[in-house]
Design an enzyme around this catalytic site. Structure first.
Site, PDB file in Angstrom:
ATOM      1  N   TRP A 178       0.857  -1.197   0.000  1.00 47.85           N
ATOM      2  CA  TRP A 178       0.000   0.000   0.000  1.00 47.85           C
ATOM      3  C   TRP A 178       0.892   1.245   0.000  1.00 47.85           C
ATOM      4  O   TRP A 178       1.839   1.341   0.791  1.00 47.85           O
ATOM      5  CB  TRP A 178      -0.892  -0.041   1.248  1.00 47.85           C
ATOM      6  CG  TRP A 178      -1.830   1.116   1.396  1.00 47.85           C
ATOM      7  CD1 TRP A 178      -2.715   1.586   0.467  1.00 47.85           C
ATOM      8  CD2 TRP A 178      -1.993   1.940   2.557  1.00 47.85           C
ATOM      9  NE1 TRP A 178      -3.422   2.644   0.984  1.00 47.85           N
ATOM     10  CE2 TRP A 178      -3.002   2.892   2.263  1.00 47.85           C
ATOM     11  CE3 TRP A 178      -1.385   1.976   3.817  1.00 47.85           C
ATOM     12  CZ2 TRP A 178      -3.409   3.854   3.185  1.00 47.85           C
ATOM     13  CZ3 TRP A 178      -1.796   2.927   4.728  1.00 47.85           C
ATOM     14  CH2 TRP A 178      -2.798   3.853   4.411  1.00 47.85           C
ATOM     15  N   ASP A 183      -0.612  -5.191   9.536  1.00 44.35           N
ATOM     16  CA  ASP A 183      -1.615  -4.241   9.059  1.00 44.35           C
ATOM     17  C   ASP A 183      -2.874  -5.071   8.788  1.00 44.35           C
ATOM     18  O   ASP A 183      -2.863  -5.975   7.951  1.00 44.35           O
ATOM     19  CB  ASP A 183      -1.106  -3.568   7.770  1.00 44.35           C
ATOM     20  CG  ASP A 183      -2.068  -2.487   7.283  1.00 44.35           C
ATOM     21  OD1 ASP A 183      -3.165  -2.360   7.852  1.00 44.35           O
ATOM     22  OD2 ASP A 183      -1.726  -1.780   6.320  1.00 44.35           O
ATOM     23  N   LYS A 221     -13.167  -0.792   6.024  1.00 47.80           N
ATOM     24  CA  LYS A 221     -13.829  -1.732   5.117  1.00 47.80           C
ATOM     25  C   LYS A 221     -14.711  -2.704   5.868  1.00 47.80           C
ATOM     26  O   LYS A 221     -15.827  -3.005   5.443  1.00 47.80           O
ATOM     27  CB  LYS A 221     -12.783  -2.530   4.324  1.00 47.80           C
ATOM     28  CG  LYS A 221     -12.164  -1.781   3.175  1.00 47.80           C
ATOM     29  CD  LYS A 221     -10.921  -1.066   3.589  1.00 47.80           C
ATOM     30  CE  LYS A 221     -10.277  -0.346   2.416  1.00 47.80           C
ATOM     31  NZ  LYS A 221      -9.177   0.509   2.846  1.00 47.80           N
TER      32      LYS A 221
END
Ligand code: LMR
Length: 402
Positions: A127, A208, A243
Site C-alpha cells: 500500500w 496491518d 472496510k
C-alpha cells in the site's frame, strides 16, 4: 514578508487523488475501480444496514459528547480486541483507539521509534502510504520482493531468503490478510515458517489488518495474528474498520501492542497516550460508539456478519467473472488466469501496465490505481465487461502463462 513562500506544491495523493480526478471527469460512462471502497451492484456507496441500525440505537441512547479518554472508548476497544484476538489471554496486549488504520500505523511508527527501532522492511509492492507513514517518523525503509510479476504469486522461497538477511532489531510490516494491492496471502504453513524466521532473526512484526472479513471470514482473516500471540511473540496490530464495517469516513481504527508482559503493556500504553495527546489529544467518539453498539448487540452483530458474507460473495462473483472475461477477450485459456482466483479480498492484480492504466483513463474513462490494481468491490458485471473489453484494445497486458 511572505512566510509561506518556500512551501512547495505537493502532488495529488496517488490513491485518494484519483477520486478527485474521477469526480472532475465529465464523461457519463466513466468507471471508478480505484480506491478501495465497497459498493453494491448499483455502484452506489453502501452503508451496511446493521451499521445504520446501530447508529439509530446509539442516537437514542447517547448521553454525552464529552472528550473520550486519550486511549479511546473502552468498550469499543474491548469489542475490537475480541474480534481480532478471540479468546486469547489479553493481559499482555494494550489497546489504543486510533484515527483509522493510517492513524494506527502512525502511532505504531512513533512508539517503535521511541523504543529505538529505526528500520522498516516493506514488501514490494505494498500500500502506497506505508512508506510515507514510517519515513515521516524517521524510519529507514528497506524493501523486499513480495510478489513475483511473472507467476503472479508470492515467491515464498525468495521471500524467506530475504527475511533471513534482514537486520536483527528491525521491523517488518506484513498484511494479515487480503494483501493490498496484490491479493496474495500466505498459507498457514507459510505463516508458520515466517514466524520461525522472525523469531530466529529477531524481527518485530507490524501487522496491518485492514480487511478482516473480506478474505475468507472473520476468524480466518486474523489467523496469523492469533498464531503469533499464541506463540508468545511481541508484535503490533494496526486495525482499520473502514472496510470491515464500511465506515471509511468515520476513521475508526485501533492499535494493539502485544507486549512481553502485562507490566510492559501498561508502560507502552502510557507512552502511546503521550504520543496521541501531542498529536490529536483524544480520538473521535461517533464511529467507535457505533461499532461498539453493533458488536455488543447480538442481533446486530449477527446481521452484520450476514451482510459481510454477502459482500464476500459478491466480490468472489466479480472475481470469477473477471477471469472468464479475460479469458474470452484476450483469447487465452482460462487456466492462464487461475492465479486471480487464488487472490483474496477486494483487489485483483492482473499485471496491467502503467501505460494501460493511463490509456484506460484517457481513452475510456476507466480509473484504476497506477499499479493496475482493480477494486473488485467497486464494480458490477457490466463494469467488469467494459473494463476487460477496453483492456483487450490496449496491447501489452502482462498475462500469466502459468
Ligand atoms: C486503498 O488502498 O484504496 C484504501 O486503503 C484507501 C486509502 O486510504 O488509500
Amino acid at each position: 514578508m511572505d512566510f509561506l513562500k518556500n512551501v512547495v506544491q505537493a502532488p495529488p495523493d496517488p490513491i485518494l487523488g484519483i477520486n478527485l480526478a474521477f469526480a472532475a471527469d465529465s464523461r457519463s460512462d466513466k468507471l471508478n475501480a480505484s480506491v478501495g471502497t465497497y459498493r453494491q451492484n448499483d455502484l452506489q456507496p453502501y452503508i451496511f444496514p446493521s451499521v445504520k441500525e446501530a447508529e439509530r440505537v446509539l442516537f437514542s441512547q447517547e448521553k454525552n459528547k464529552e472528550y473520550l479518554p486519550i486511549a479511546g472508548e473502552a468498550d469499543y476497544l474491548k469489542a475490537t480486541q475480541q474480534l481480532v484476538f478471540g479468546q486469547a489471554d489479553l493481559s499482555r496486549i494494550c489497546g489504543m483507539q486510533a484515527v483509522g488504520g493510517t492513524g494506527a500505523l502512525r502511532l505504531t511508527a512513533e512508539i517503535l521509534s521511541h523504543a529505538g527501532l529505526n528500520t522498516l522492511y516493506l514488501g514490494e509492492p505494498t500500500w502506497g502510504n506505508h512508506q510515507n507513514i514510517f519515513t515521516t517518523v524517521g524510519f529507514q525503509i528497506r524493501s523486499f520482493p513480495y510478489f513475483d510479476f511473472h507467476t503472479h504469486r508470492i515467491n515464498f522461497a525468495q521471500l524467506c531468503e530475504q527475511i533471513s538477511k534482514m537486520q536483527a532489531g528491525s521491523a517488518l510490516l506484513l498484511q494479515a490478510s487480503c494483501h493490498n494491492p496484490t491479493g496474495c496471502d500466505f498459507s498457514k504453513d507459510e505463516w508458520k515458517e515466517i514466524l520461525r524466521l522472525i523469531q530466529r532473526h529477531q524481527l518485530f512484526v507490524v501487522f496491518d489488518l485492514a480487511y478482516q472479513g473480506f478474505g475468507e471470514g472473520l476468524e480466518e482473516d486474523v489467523w496469523p495474528i492469533r498464531l503469533f500471540v499464541q506463540e508468545g511473540v511481541s508484535c503490533a496490530v494496526a486495525v482499520s474498520h473502514s472496510k470491515t464495517f464500511g465506515v471509511y469516513a468515520e476513521r475508526v481504527g485501533a492499535l494493539f501492542m502485544v507486549c512481553a508482559s502485562p507490566t510492559q503493556a501498561e508502560i507502552v500504553l502510557s507512552r502511546i497516550k503521550v504520543i496521541a495527546r501531542r498529536a490529536y489529544s483524544n480520538p473521535p467518539c461517533h464511529g467507535a460508539r457505533v461499532i461498539k453498539t453493533l458488536l455488543q448487540t447480538k442481533e446486530l452483530k449477527a446481521l452484520w456478519e450476514k451482510e459481510l458474507q454477502e459482500v464476500r460473495q459478491r466480490i468472489a462473483s466479480m472475481r470469477q467473472l473477471l477471469v472468464s472475461e479475460l479469458s474470452l477477450h484476450l483469447k487465452q485459456d482460462i487456466s492462464n488466469f487461475s492465479y486471480l482466483l487464488e487472490q483474496k479480498g477486494m483487489f485483483a492484480f492482473v499485471g496491467i501496465s502503467s501505460y494501460q492504466v493511463e490509456t484506460l483513463k484517457k481513452k475510456y474513462g476507466i480509473y484504476l490505481t497506477e499499479d493496475g490494481r482493480i477494486n473488485l468491490g467497486g464494480v458490477n458485471a457490466q463494469a467488469v465487461q467494459t473494463l476487460v473489453r477496453a483492456l483487450a484494445q490496449i496491447p501489452d497486458i502482462q498475462h500469466s502463462t502459468s
